[in-house]
Enzyme design. Structure first.
Site, mmCIF file in Angstrom:
data_model
loop_
_atom_site.group_PDB
_atom_site.id
_atom_site.type_symbol
_atom_site.label_atom_id
_atom_site.label_comp_id
_atom_site.label_asym_id
_atom_site.label_seq_id
_atom_site.Cartn_x
_atom_site.Cartn_y
_atom_site.Cartn_z
ATOM 1 N N SER A 15 0.854 -1.190 0.000
ATOM 2 C CA SER A 15 0.000 0.000 0.000
ATOM 3 C C SER A 15 0.888 1.237 0.000
ATOM 4 C CB SER A 15 -0.957 -0.032 1.200
ATOM 5 O OG SER A 15 -1.856 1.063 1.156
ATOM 6 N N HIS B 144 -2.445 -1.071 -3.541
ATOM 7 C CA HIS B 144 -3.601 -0.189 -3.386
ATOM 8 C C HIS B 144 -3.401 1.039 -4.267
ATOM 9 C CE1 HIS B 144 -4.290 -1.902 0.941
ATOM 10 N NE2 HIS B 144 -4.673 -2.740 -0.002
ATOM 11 N N ASP C 247 -4.617 -4.813 5.892
ATOM 12 C CA ASP C 247 -4.920 -5.628 4.717
ATOM 13 C C ASP C 247 -3.754 -6.568 4.416
ATOM 14 O OD1 ASP C 247 -6.214 -6.633 2.494
ATOM 15 O OD2 ASP C 247 -5.557 -5.007 1.170
#
Length: 343
Positions: free
Chosen positions: A166, A192, A288
């Site tokens: 991310s 992401h 995540d």
């Protein structure tokens, strides 16, 4: 607890108003000011000392990239790039990441509402406020490490490498993938990133790496020597049919407020590849990927997390380590070597 001070830099008065109003709804965030161009922003940064800035990439008088270079050289602080969902916007955003921006978000528009934007922007600001900003020379170019090799293609054709990242992940992925040898097992990547940005990201990586890199399409085979990047706004799921691994690309609900989500990839990899997989979790905010990486480990996969020192944001790897999902905790520069050893 002190508030996170934010400066909004955008030539659009409407965007400045939207960002200020939306961010002001959160008690831990204070919009200390806004600026229509980099010249005004420069003065406000010096006087207001924000913790984070949001920066429009395309502005009059001085474009966002030029300003970002000056900012990183003289007054480095976390910057979140605000860009349009266009191929040009995607390429400019990646250039900004190279310069030192920590994250990016798409401008609200017809397919991307203010409500969608607000929650994501707040999470990015919170992560950015604790990010490690890397000061870079404007001439700095990434230099790949030693060229690695893997014993034979036949031995690796049934292996799958799944990687999730991310905040700070664009640079981390460039580091890892550019060090992977051309006979690497098939690689699946979730970063992401908004839609359209991933197309430019895959093209950029493809130009830098020994392996091929492309944005994944539904039913693409997972093959040695190729990395598939999950397209923005779609989950990527590993499937298997006989000896063939392939990916399914679909919408589905957001997971951890993300689509694509790392957990979706990791959990499907645990199910369909089991001990034939290697899972890698890189820099990023939130949790995540942690649960999915644990499932991979429980199915016999080797698992790797980027260490705190080399992370821009030590969030996702930290959560994975906390729940016991990680076999090896490794500095970013050594992750490719560790993957090869596990293969």
């Amino acid at each position: 607890m002190s508030k996170i001070k934010v400066l909004v830099v955008d030539d659009s008065a409407i965007v400045r108003k939207i960002f200020t109003e939306e961010l002001s709804k959160y008690p831990d965030i204070e919009v200390v000011g806004s600026a229509p161009d980099p010249f005004v922003a420069r003065d406000k940064i010096v006087h207001l000392k924000p913790d984070v800035i949001t920066l429009d990439i395309e502005m009059p008088r001085m474009d966002g990239l030029t300003f970002l270079k000056k900012l990183m050289r003289h007054y480095p602080l976390p910057a979140i790039i605000v860009s349009s969902l266009t191929p040009k916007g995607g390429k400019l955003t990646l250039e900004a990441m190279d310069i030192g921006a920590v994250d990016a978000i798409a401008k609200p528009g017809s397919s991307y509402s203010v409500g969608d934007m607000s929650g994501q922007l707040v999470e990015k600001i919170r992560a950015a406020s604790g990010a490690r900003v890397v000061r870079k020379s404007t001439q700095e170019m990434f230099q790949p490490g030693s060229r690695l090799s893997i014993r034979s293609l036949a031995e690796t054709s049934n292996k799958v490498i799944a990687i999730g990242a991310s905040t700070g992940g664009t640079e981390a992925l460039k580091n890892v993938l550019s060090r992977m040898p051309p006979d690497s097992p098939g690689i699946l990547v979730v970063q992401h990133m908004p839609a359209n940005f991933t197309t430019a990201f895959a093209e950029r990586l493809n130009s830098l790496c020994q392996i091929g890199v492309k944005e994944a399409a539904d039913n693409d085979s997972v093959t040695p020597g190729t990395a598939l990047i999950a397209p923005g706004n779609y989950h990527m799921i590993l499937r298997r049919s006989g000896a063939r691994y392939y990916v399914q690309i679909k919408m589905g609900p957001m997971v951890h407020h993300q689509r694509p989500a790392v957990d979706v990839l990791f959990k499907s990899t645990a199910k369909y590849a089991g001990a034939n997989a290697i899972g890698v979790i890189l820099t990023g905010m939130g949790a995540d990927g942690a649960a999915g990486l644990l499932e991979m480990k429980q199915m016999g996969a080797g698992t790797i997390a980027q260490n705190e020192k080399s992370c821009i944001v030590y969030g996702m790897p930290k959560e994975a380590v906390k729940i016991g999902a990680v076999d090896k905790i490794v500095h970013l520069d050594s992750i490719a070597d560790e993957i090869v050893r596990m293969v």
